[in-house]
Structure formats: structure tokens, C-alpha cells
Design an enzyme around this catalytic site. Structure first.
Site, PDB file in Angstrom:
ATOM      1  N   VAL A 158      -4.705  -7.935  10.490  1.00 53.34           N
ATOM      2  CA  VAL A 158      -3.585  -8.353   9.624  1.00 53.34           C
ATOM      3  C   VAL A 158      -2.254  -8.423  10.383  1.00 53.34           C
ATOM      4  O   VAL A 158      -1.319  -9.069   9.919  1.00 53.34           O
ATOM      5  CB  VAL A 158      -3.418  -7.439   8.382  1.00 53.34           C
ATOM      6  CG1 VAL A 158      -4.606  -7.554   7.447  1.00 53.34           C
ATOM      7  CG2 VAL A 158      -3.137  -5.994   8.767  1.00 53.34           C
ATOM      8  N   ILE A 162      -5.325  11.905   0.791  1.00 52.60           N
ATOM      9  CA  ILE A 162      -6.585  11.361   0.270  1.00 52.60           C
ATOM     10  C   ILE A 162      -7.645  11.535   1.355  1.00 52.60           C
ATOM     11  O   ILE A 162      -7.403  11.201   2.529  1.00 52.60           O
ATOM     12  CB  ILE A 162      -6.439   9.852  -0.066  1.00 52.60           C
ATOM     13  CG1 ILE A 162      -5.199   9.578  -0.950  1.00 52.60           C
ATOM     14  CG2 ILE A 162      -7.723   9.329  -0.720  1.00 52.60           C
ATOM     15  CD1 ILE A 162      -5.214  10.164  -2.340  1.00 52.60           C
ATOM     16  N   LYS A 221       6.214   3.045   6.209  1.00 54.93           N
ATOM     17  CA  LYS A 221       5.844   3.096   4.794  1.00 54.93           C
ATOM     18  C   LYS A 221       7.078   3.012   3.883  1.00 54.93           C
ATOM     19  O   LYS A 221       6.999   2.560   2.740  1.00 54.93           O
ATOM     20  CB  LYS A 221       5.017   4.349   4.508  1.00 54.93           C
ATOM     21  CG  LYS A 221       3.635   4.317   5.174  1.00 54.93           C
ATOM     22  CD  LYS A 221       2.791   3.151   4.657  1.00 54.93           C
ATOM     23  CE  LYS A 221       1.374   3.166   5.153  1.00 54.93           C
ATOM     24  NZ  LYS A 221       0.558   2.041   4.624  1.00 54.93           N
ATOM     25  N   TYR A 239       5.204   6.297  11.220  1.00 58.46           N
ATOM     26  CA  TYR A 239       4.426   6.044  10.002  1.00 58.46           C
ATOM     27  C   TYR A 239       5.328   6.112   8.767  1.00 58.46           C
ATOM     28  O   TYR A 239       5.308   5.221   7.920  1.00 58.46           O
ATOM     29  CB  TYR A 239       3.298   7.072   9.906  1.00 58.46           C
ATOM     30  CG  TYR A 239       2.390   6.897   8.719  1.00 58.46           C
ATOM     31  CD1 TYR A 239       1.474   5.849   8.665  1.00 58.46           C
ATOM     32  CD2 TYR A 239       2.427   7.788   7.647  1.00 58.46           C
ATOM     33  CE1 TYR A 239       0.624   5.700   7.574  1.00 58.46           C
ATOM     34  CE2 TYR A 239       1.577   7.645   6.558  1.00 58.46           C
ATOM     35  CZ  TYR A 239       0.681   6.597   6.532  1.00 58.46           C
ATOM     36  OH  TYR A 239      -0.156   6.436   5.458  1.00 58.46           O
ATOM     37  N   ALA A 297       8.577   5.751   8.537  1.00 55.13           N
ATOM     38  CA  ALA A 297       9.532   4.626   8.523  1.00 55.13           C
ATOM     39  C   ALA A 297       8.839   3.337   8.099  1.00 55.13           C
ATOM     40  O   ALA A 297       9.384   2.551   7.313  1.00 55.13           O
ATOM     41  CB  ALA A 297      10.168   4.466   9.903  1.00 55.13           C
ATOM     42  N   GLY A 328      -8.106  -4.099   4.798  1.00 58.08           N
ATOM     43  CA  GLY A 328      -8.559  -2.765   5.213  1.00 58.08           C
ATOM     44  C   GLY A 328      -9.546  -2.185   4.232  1.00 58.08           C
ATOM     45  O   GLY A 328      -9.429  -1.038   3.815  1.00 58.08           O
TER      46      GLY A 328
HETATM   47  P1  NAP Z   1      -8.794   4.464   6.852  1.00 58.58           P
HETATM   48  O1  NAP Z   1      -9.873   5.245   6.217  1.00 58.58           O
HETATM   49  O2  NAP Z   1      -8.348   4.805   8.232  1.00 58.58           O
HETATM   50  O3  NAP Z   1      -9.204   2.911   6.786  1.00 58.58           O
HETATM   51  C1  NAP Z   1      -8.330   1.970   7.313  1.00 58.58           C
HETATM   52  C2  NAP Z   1      -8.796   0.584   6.924  1.00 58.58           C
HETATM   53  O4  NAP Z   1      -7.825  -0.358   7.411  1.00 58.58           O
HETATM   54  C3  NAP Z   1     -10.112   0.205   7.567  1.00 58.58           C
HETATM   55  O5  NAP Z   1     -10.814  -0.641   6.684  1.00 58.58           O
HETATM   56  C4  NAP Z   1      -9.671  -0.574   8.809  1.00 58.58           C
HETATM   57  O6  NAP Z   1     -10.623  -1.541   9.256  1.00 58.58           O
HETATM   58  C5  NAP Z   1      -8.467  -1.293   8.269  1.00 58.58           C
HETATM   59  N1  NAP Z   1      -7.511  -1.723   9.277  1.00 58.58           N
HETATM   60  C6  NAP Z   1      -6.799  -0.970  10.146  1.00 58.58           C
HETATM   61  N2  NAP Z   1      -6.020  -1.752  10.910  1.00 58.58           N
HETATM   62  C7  NAP Z   1      -6.263  -3.032  10.520  1.00 58.58           C
HETATM   63  C8  NAP Z   1      -5.777  -4.286  10.931  1.00 58.58           C
HETATM   64  N3  NAP Z   1      -4.874  -4.406  11.928  1.00 58.58           N
HETATM   65  N4  NAP Z   1      -6.226  -5.413  10.315  1.00 58.58           N
HETATM   66  C9  NAP Z   1      -7.148  -5.312   9.307  1.00 58.58           C
HETATM   67  N5  NAP Z   1      -7.644  -4.139   8.876  1.00 58.58           N
HETATM   68  C10 NAP Z   1      -7.205  -3.017   9.473  1.00 58.58           C
HETATM   69  O7  NAP Z   1      -7.461   4.497   5.967  1.00 58.58           O
HETATM   70  P2  NAP Z   1      -7.218   5.016   4.477  1.00 58.58           P
HETATM   71  O8  NAP Z   1      -6.994   6.471   4.519  1.00 58.58           O
HETATM   72  O9  NAP Z   1      -8.244   4.440   3.574  1.00 58.58           O
HETATM   73  O10 NAP Z   1      -5.786   4.355   4.189  1.00 58.58           O
HETATM   74  C11 NAP Z   1      -5.636   3.106   3.517  1.00 58.58           C
HETATM   75  C12 NAP Z   1      -4.155   2.892   3.266  1.00 58.58           C
HETATM   76  O11 NAP Z   1      -3.640   3.971   2.486  1.00 58.58           O
HETATM   77  C13 NAP Z   1      -3.302   2.834   4.528  1.00 58.58           C
HETATM   78  O12 NAP Z   1      -2.281   1.880   4.383  1.00 58.58           O
HETATM   79  C14 NAP Z   1      -2.728   4.226   4.615  1.00 58.58           C
HETATM   80  O13 NAP Z   1      -1.517   4.260   5.333  1.00 58.58           O
HETATM   81  C15 NAP Z   1      -2.530   4.549   3.148  1.00 58.58           C
HETATM   82  N6  NAP Z   1      -2.475   5.985   2.864  1.00 58.58           N
HETATM   83  C16 NAP Z   1      -3.520   6.812   3.143  1.00 58.58           C
HETATM   84  C17 NAP Z   1      -3.412   8.159   2.867  1.00 58.58           C
HETATM   85  C18 NAP Z   1      -4.528   9.140   3.138  1.00 58.58           C
HETATM   86  O14 NAP Z   1      -4.295  10.352   2.997  1.00 58.58           O
HETATM   87  N7  NAP Z   1      -5.713   8.715   3.498  1.00 58.58           N
HETATM   88  C19 NAP Z   1      -2.242   8.669   2.325  1.00 58.58           C
HETATM   89  C20 NAP Z   1      -1.195   7.801   2.058  1.00 58.58           C
HETATM   90  C21 NAP Z   1      -1.321   6.449   2.324  1.00 58.58           C
HETATM   91  P3  NAP Z   1     -11.789  -1.154  10.344  1.00 58.58           P
HETATM   92  O15 NAP Z   1     -12.769  -0.269   9.620  1.00 58.58           O
HETATM   93  O16 NAP Z   1     -12.377  -2.453  10.700  1.00 58.58           O
HETATM   94  O17 NAP Z   1     -11.097  -0.446  11.463  1.00 58.58           O
END
Ligand code: NAP
Length: 234
Positions: free
Chosen positions: A55, A175, A146, A142, A144, A8
């Protein structure tokens, strides 16, 4: 040159981690699912390799590893969120969230392990969330999923420690990435007010911890869950 796979990594937190690891001298593989152009542009910019695979699909993950070979660092960052009442969470939504967030983590770790065990070395970083620790209303699936990532991290750190493999988890707070696009400016202002450090997080805030956990500087650290949330969860 050590090799790192960041799932991702086409945007958001994963992109920032890919940038940080590349800066630290890793040969970085940028996994993504849909964003071909963004992933390739990032790869070109930082001298990394873009590799497409969902993934949640074990066969696609296997093929991805066939292409990249053995890795030293794995960052299981790919994740999706779904917002809605639990009573309106269909079996399909529940399974989709678990398929990406939990099965995706399982698939990527499972395929990385044979060479890490052989080498008796490796750093695996999983991505949970503040909601995986505390639970969020209207984000039950979500939260559960995590929480499952945290359980997996702790169990694996015990099982893999004797093989020289460290497993740690990052639990970001709020974030600013595309994942936050559903939040209004008022929502974000309220979240800032609830955060002791008075701002939302940036992807780079998470990436710097990931780079530390990937490095030898964290050689005696395993099985930990690190909040990167400006004190939001306190
Ligand atoms: P994001 O901006 O939505 O980006 C998601 C990334 O994951 C993208 O690169 C997307 O690829 C990829 N992705 C989604 N489903 C996929 C799959 N099935 N196979 C391969 N790649 C996949 O998310 P983010 O905010 O950066 O979050 C990254 C991680 O941090 C996640 O696990 C999220 O749960 C966690 N997190 C985020 C926050 C927050 O506030 N942002 C807070 C806590 C935890 P494409 O671009 O190709 O779709």
C-alpha cells in the site's frame, strides 16, 4: 453485491474485518503484502479475493484498483509498528513507518474516491491506535503516524460529507495479533491489569465495529474516532 477492500487483511485485525464483512454479504478483497498462502487460504475459506499490493507504493495501489474496480467500502487497516528510542529512530525507519501507515492510507483513499464521488456514496474506515491519541514512549514514529491518520480522517470527513462519503477512524488499544509478538507474557499481564475490562482485545472486537461503520446502520456517523481498548486509554 457491494464491494469492500480491506488492506492488510491476510492476518490479525484485517483478517477479522474481512471475515465480518464477508459474513455481512460484501464481496471482499483481501489486500496483503507478503503472506500469499495465508491470504489465499482466507480468500478460499470465506469466498473472497486475495490481492497483493504494497500500500505504500502508489503504482501498486493503482494496479490493485485496476483489478478490483469500484468499491463501496474501504478499510485502510494495513500498518506497521516500530519500537525504539526516538534518538535511535533513523530517517529510514521514520520514513518506512510513515510510508505504510500514512502514505498507504493516502494512496488507498485517493484511488477509491473517483467512483465513490461519482456514486455519491461510500464508507471509508481508517485505522489509528490508542497511541495516535495519547502517544507512546519508544513508539514516536508509530504514534505520530497514527495521529496523522486521525487528522486525515477528520479533514476528509468534512470535505467528503457533501459527496455522501463517510470517513471514520478506529483507534484500537492492545489487540492480540502478530504485532504484539514482541511483548512478553509479563508485559501482557501488566497491560491486562491496566485495562478496566481486564483483558487484551481480540481482532473480532475491532471487526464488529468496522462492520457497523461499513453498514448503513452508521449512516449518520462521520468524522469520529472510536476507541476499542477495554477502557485502557481512560
Ligand atoms: P499485523 O497482525 O501485524 O498484520 C498486519 C497486516 O498488514 C498484514 O496483513 C500485513 O500483510 C499487512 N501489511 C503490512 N504492511 C503492508 C503493506 N505495506 N502493504 C499491504 N499490506 C501490508 O497487524 P494488526 O495488529 O492486525 O494491526 C492492523 C492495524 O491495526 C494496523 O494499522 C495497526 O497499526 C493497528 N493497530 C493494531 C493494534 C494491536 O494491538 N494489534 C493496536 C492499535 C492499532 P502481510 O501478512 O502480507 O505481511
Amino acid at each position: 453485491m457491494k464491494k469492500a477492500l480491506v488492506t492488510g487483511a491476510s492476518r490479525g485485525i484485517g483478517e477479522a474485518i474481512a471475515r465480518a464483512l464477508s459474513k455481512d454479504g460484501f464481496k471482499v478483497f483481501i489486500n496483503y503484502r507478503n503472506s500469499d498462502d495465508r491470504a489465499q487460504a482466507l480468500a478460499d475459506e470465506i469466498g473472497a479475493y486475495a490481492i497483493k499490493a504494497d500500500v505504500s507504493d502508489y503504482e501498486q495501489v493503482l494496479s490493485m484498483y485496476d483489478e478490483i474496480g469500484d468499491i463501496n467500502v474501504l478499510v485502510c487497516n494495513a500498518g506497521i509498528s516500530e519500537y525504539g528510542l526516538f534518538s535511535e529512530t533513523s530517517p529510514e525507519i521514520w520514513r518506512r513507518v510513515f510510508a505504510v501507515n500514512v502514505d498507504g492510507t493516502y494512496n488507498c483513499i485517493q484511488c477509491a474516491l473517483p467512483s465513490m464521488i461519482r456514486e455519491k456514496s461510500g464508507s471509508i474506515i481508517t485505522m489509528s491506535s490508542v497511541w495516535g491519541i495519547h502517544g507512546a514512549s519508544c513508539e514516536a514514529a508509530y504514534s505520530a503516524s497514527k495521529a496523522a491518520v486521525i487528522g486525515l480522517t477528520k479533514a476528509l470527513s468534512k470535505e467528503l460529507g457533501p459527496s455522501g462519503i463517510r470517513v471514520n477512524c478506529i483507534a484500537p488499544g492492545v489487540i492480540e495479533t502478530d504485532m504484539m509478538s514482541g511483548f512478553s507474557d509479563e508485559d501482557k499481564a501488566r497491560l491486562c491489569e491496566e485495562t478496566p475490562l481486564c483483558r487484551l482485545g481480540k481482532p473480532s472486537d475491532v471487526a464488529e465495529l468496522a462492520a457497523f461503520l461499513a453498514s448503513e446502520k452508521s449512516r449518520f456517523i462521520t468524522g469520529q474516532v472510536f476507541g476499542v481498548d477495554g477502557g485502557f486509554a481512560l
